[in-house]
Design a protein around this motif. Structure first.
Motif, PDB file in Angstrom:
ATOM      1  N   ARG A  31      -1.062 -12.261   8.405  1.00 56.53           N
ATOM      2  CA  ARG A  31      -1.343 -12.214   6.495  1.00 56.53           C
ATOM      3  C   ARG A  31      -0.988 -10.437   6.446  1.00 56.53           C
ATOM      4  O   ARG A  31      -0.532 -10.456   5.423  1.00 56.53           O
ATOM      5  N   ASP A  32      -0.750  -9.791   7.495  1.00 50.14           N
ATOM      6  CA  ASP A  32      -0.999  -8.107   7.148  1.00 50.14           C
ATOM      7  C   ASP A  32       0.209  -7.850   7.457  1.00 50.14           C
ATOM      8  O   ASP A  32       0.345  -6.409   7.334  1.00 50.14           O
ATOM      9  N   ARG A  33       1.468  -8.756   8.209  1.00 47.09           N
ATOM     10  CA  ARG A  33       2.360  -8.028   8.713  1.00 47.09           C
ATOM     11  C   ARG A  33       3.508  -9.747   8.801  1.00 47.09           C
ATOM     12  O   ARG A  33       3.998  -9.901   9.374  1.00 47.09           O
ATOM     13  N   PRO A  88      -3.824  -6.467  14.149  1.00 48.44           N
ATOM     14  CA  PRO A  88      -3.579  -7.005  12.232  1.00 48.44           C
ATOM     15  C   PRO A  88      -3.364  -8.148  12.436  1.00 48.44           C
ATOM     16  O   PRO A  88      -2.500  -8.901  13.832  1.00 48.44           O
TER      17      PRO A  88
END
Length: 192
Positions: A186-188, A183
């Protein structure tokens, strides 16, 4: 397969509090000690090299070399020699014998980075080497037995590359025994 996230926010050199990272750590904990070939898929900067290092460090091969071959950083006309090695005089400029990445990582792990940049004409040779667990250096007919684990990484969707005729389907299936999608940050955002 549903795998519960690890409670610890680390796995080797990897650090992350987020649920996607801790789920990835749980999967890494299960696959690192095996001999499974792993395909890491993720954008540039997602830490594919660090994940490969963590897999190697937690494997039974940890005391042996981790050799990285970056297909994107090697001239297309030298990539076969870099991978398989060559004999003295095999081609213009081959002034001495050279071991390739497959041979240098004996007993250890070969990390093939930027796999999507591997030329189409070299792909069947790599597939044969992985299937038969032996190679011949460029310019030689003598076989060399291989003992290694492969971790490969790509930033592209190789299934799309297969559909476009830029990647061999049989090599994809040989390398994607375990596929992990990394991932992006930006997704975490909780990992900042």
């Amino acid at each position: 397969v549903k795998i519960e996230p690890l409670r610890e926010p680390t796995f080797g050199v990897l650090v992350g509090q987020s649920s996607p990272m801790r789920r990835m750590f749980a999967l890494l904990e299960r696959i690192a000690p095996t001999e499974a070939t792993v395909l890491l898929v993720g954008e540039t900067g997602t830490g594919k090299g660090a994940v490969a290092r963590a897999i190697h460090d937690r494997s039974r091969r940890a005391e042996k070399p981790l050799v990285t071959m970056d297909c994107g950083a090697i001239s297309r006309n030298l990539i076969e020699s870099e991978l398989f090695g060559h004999e003295k005089g095999a081609f213009t400029g081959a002034v001495q014998q050279r071991r390739g990445a497959l041979e240098m990582c004996q007993g250890g792990t070969l990390f093939i980075d930027e796999l999507d940049d591997l030329p189409l004409d070299v792909q069947p040779k790599l597939l044969r080497a992985l299937d038969e667990r032996e190679i011949c250096r460029v310019g030689s007919s003598k076989t060399i037995a291989l003992d290694l684990r492969v971790v490969a990484a790509t930033k592209k969707d190789l299934r799309c590359e297969i559909a476009e005729g830029r990647f061999r389907e049989d090599l994809y299936y040989r390398l994607s025994v375990v596929t992990m999608v990394l991932p992006p940050l930006r997704d975490r955002l909780e990992d900042l």
